[in-house]
Design a protein around this motif. Structure first.
Motif, PDB file in Angstrom:
ATOM      1  N   GLN A 141       0.850  -1.179   0.000  1.00  0.00           N
ATOM      2  CA  GLN A 141       0.000   0.000   0.000  1.00  0.00           C
ATOM      3  C   GLN A 141       0.895   1.241   0.000  1.00  0.00           C
ATOM      4  O   GLN A 141       1.747   1.395   0.872  1.00  0.00           O
ATOM      5  CB  GLN A 141      -0.898   0.010   1.234  1.00  0.00           C
ATOM      6  N   ALA A 142       0.703   2.117  -0.995  1.00  0.00           N
ATOM      7  CA  ALA A 142       1.529   3.317  -1.095  1.00  0.00           C
ATOM      8  C   ALA A 142       0.687   4.580  -1.034  1.00  0.00           C
ATOM      9  O   ALA A 142       1.122   5.648  -1.460  1.00  0.00           O
ATOM     10  CB  ALA A 142       2.351   3.286  -2.387  1.00  0.00           C
ATOM     11  N   PHE A 143      -0.529   4.474  -0.497  1.00  0.00           N
ATOM     12  CA  PHE A 143      -1.375   5.659  -0.368  1.00  0.00           C
ATOM     13  C   PHE A 143      -0.937   6.494   0.832  1.00  0.00           C
ATOM     14  O   PHE A 143      -0.245   6.019   1.733  1.00  0.00           O
ATOM     15  CB  PHE A 143      -2.848   5.270  -0.220  1.00  0.00           C
ATOM     16  N   THR A 144      -1.331   7.744   0.835  1.00  0.00           N
ATOM     17  CA  THR A 144      -1.141   8.613   1.989  1.00  0.00           C
ATOM     18  C   THR A 144      -2.524   8.999   2.524  1.00  0.00           C
ATOM     19  O   THR A 144      -3.486   9.059   1.752  1.00  0.00           O
ATOM     20  CB  THR A 144      -0.362   9.887   1.612  1.00  0.00           C
ATOM     21  N   PRO A 145      -2.646   9.236   3.825  1.00  0.00           N
ATOM     22  CA  PRO A 145      -3.962   9.542   4.403  1.00  0.00           C
ATOM     23  C   PRO A 145      -4.657  10.708   3.712  1.00  0.00           C
ATOM     24  O   PRO A 145      -5.875  10.689   3.516  1.00  0.00           O
ATOM     25  CB  PRO A 145      -3.626   9.867   5.861  1.00  0.00           C
TER      26      PRO A 145
ATOM     27  N   LEU B 270       2.169  -1.447  -6.508  1.00  0.00           N
ATOM     28  CA  LEU B 270       1.893  -0.442  -5.487  1.00  0.00           C
ATOM     29  C   LEU B 270       0.469   0.058  -5.646  1.00  0.00           C
ATOM     30  O   LEU B 270       0.021   0.340  -6.756  1.00  0.00           O
ATOM     31  CB  LEU B 270       2.874   0.727  -5.598  1.00  0.00           C
ATOM     32  N   SER B 271      -0.243   0.166  -4.544  1.00  0.00           N
ATOM     33  CA  SER B 271      -1.628   0.637  -4.542  1.00  0.00           C
ATOM     34  C   SER B 271      -1.659   2.087  -4.078  1.00  0.00           C
ATOM     35  O   SER B 271      -1.074   2.435  -3.054  1.00  0.00           O
ATOM     36  CB  SER B 271      -2.476  -0.238  -3.615  1.00  0.00           C
ATOM     37  N   ILE B 272      -2.343   2.947  -4.857  1.00  0.00           N
ATOM     38  CA  ILE B 272      -2.393   4.368  -4.549  1.00  0.00           C
ATOM     39  C   ILE B 272      -3.836   4.864  -4.562  1.00  0.00           C
ATOM     40  O   ILE B 272      -4.741   4.152  -4.988  1.00  0.00           O
ATOM     41  CB  ILE B 272      -1.557   5.192  -5.538  1.00  0.00           C
ATOM     42  N   ASN B 273      -4.019   6.109  -4.131  1.00  0.00           N
ATOM     43  CA  ASN B 273      -5.364   6.688  -4.105  1.00  0.00           C
ATOM     44  C   ASN B 273      -5.484   8.001  -4.864  1.00  0.00           C
ATOM     45  O   ASN B 273      -6.603   8.461  -5.095  1.00  0.00           O
ATOM     46  CB  ASN B 273      -5.821   6.921  -2.660  1.00  0.00           C
TER      47      ASN B 273
ATOM     48  N   TYR C 272       3.432  -2.640 -11.566  1.00  0.00           N
ATOM     49  CA  TYR C 272       1.985  -2.426 -11.642  1.00  0.00           C
ATOM     50  C   TYR C 272       1.585  -1.343 -10.648  1.00  0.00           C
ATOM     51  O   TYR C 272       2.141  -1.270  -9.549  1.00  0.00           O
ATOM     52  CB  TYR C 272       1.211  -3.708 -11.314  1.00  0.00           C
ATOM     53  N   VAL C 273       0.611  -0.538 -11.034  1.00  0.00           N
ATOM     54  CA  VAL C 273       0.017   0.434 -10.127  1.00  0.00           C
ATOM     55  C   VAL C 273      -1.471   0.106 -10.029  1.00  0.00           C
ATOM     56  O   VAL C 273      -2.166   0.025 -11.047  1.00  0.00           O
ATOM     57  CB  VAL C 273       0.209   1.880 -10.614  1.00  0.00           C
ATOM     58  N   LYS C 274      -1.951  -0.093  -8.808  1.00  0.00           N
ATOM     59  CA  LYS C 274      -3.326  -0.545  -8.591  1.00  0.00           C
ATOM     60  C   LYS C 274      -4.166   0.556  -7.952  1.00  0.00           C
ATOM     61  O   LYS C 274      -3.697   1.277  -7.068  1.00  0.00           O
ATOM     62  CB  LYS C 274      -3.342  -1.778  -7.694  1.00  0.00           C
ATOM     63  N   LEU C 275      -5.407   0.637  -8.412  1.00  0.00           N
ATOM     64  CA  LEU C 275      -6.393   1.506  -7.775  1.00  0.00           C
ATOM     65  C   LEU C 275      -7.396   0.632  -7.037  1.00  0.00           C
ATOM     66  O   LEU C 275      -7.918  -0.334  -7.593  1.00  0.00           O
ATOM     67  CB  LEU C 275      -7.124   2.360  -8.819  1.00  0.00           C
TER      68      LEU C 275
END
Length: 212
Positions: A42-46, A98-101, A116-119
């Motif tokens: 998980q590579a998202f930020t709050p 890596l999963s991002i938002n 890969y970049v996942k949503l």
């Protein structure tokens, strides 16, 4: 991604509890597994998930009393852990997902050069973000747990024409229930996804407990 090649992804979510010791223990097992050829972090930020100004609190369940922003602060992967995880995954020769938002997350992960970049499901219909991922040369992975058939067609119409090659997009059938009972897995939906996204890659984001 080559056609007909199976990518088996192991996810490291918030289960590291922001602890380097725990993350290393998880990686120790996954990196030795011959059945896993890709690891997702998980590579998202709050701030890309929700605003700290949204002051509502959850009123029931295990997270009662917390705001969504507070939960994201506990769940996200700090940069130090992300650096550690990426380094070990690449050194082991595994693929990196890596999963991002949001767009700020996308800019932040460029240095990691993910395969890969996942949503996640709530962001999969954000076609502008999807196109931004594609334009940056990444393979885009979409989860569809909260995406209905009308939205699937919308995503196809807006995303597919911008692909550099058909296999640049992977669409995952997903049931957003944790864990998912086997009675609700609904594998028939793969047919619907496959009919809409002809020529693209499809797969499953599985939340069931058993090995079945």
């Amino acid at each position: 991604m080559k056609r007909n090649k199976i990518i088996k992804v192991a996810e490291i979510s918030a289960n590291h509890n922001q602890s380097e010791v725990i993350l290393n223990k998880i990686l120790d097992k996954l990196l030795l597994s011959e059945s896993v050829n890709c690891i997702k972090l998980q590579a998202f930020t709050p701030e890309q998930c929700t605003s700290p100004l949204r002051d509502f609190k959850l009123t029931n369940g295990a997270w009662k009393g917390n705001s969504l922003y507070e939960l994201m602060q506990k769940a996200y992967t700090p940069e130090t852990l992300l650096n550690l995880g990426v380094k070990r995954i690449k050194k082991a020769g595994k693929k990196l997902m890596l999963s991002i938002n949001g767009s700020k997350d996308l800019k932040a992960i460029k240095k990691y050069k993910p395969d890969y970049v996942k949503l996640p499901s709530p962001e999969s219909a954000d076609v502008n973000l999807g196109k931004e991922i594609i334009y940056n040369g990444y393979n885009l992975v979409l989860s569809t747990g909260v995406v209905d058939d009308i939205e699937l067609q919308y995503i196809k119409d807006k995303i597919v024409p911008h692909l550099k090659f058909k296999e640049q997009l992977t669409v995952l059938h997903c049931v957003s229930e944790y864990p998912t009972n086997l009675e609700k897995v609904n594998l028939r939906r793969l047919n619907k996804i496959g009919n809409i996204f002809k020529g693209n890659c499809i797969g499953i984001s599985d939340h069931s407990l058993s090995s079945e």
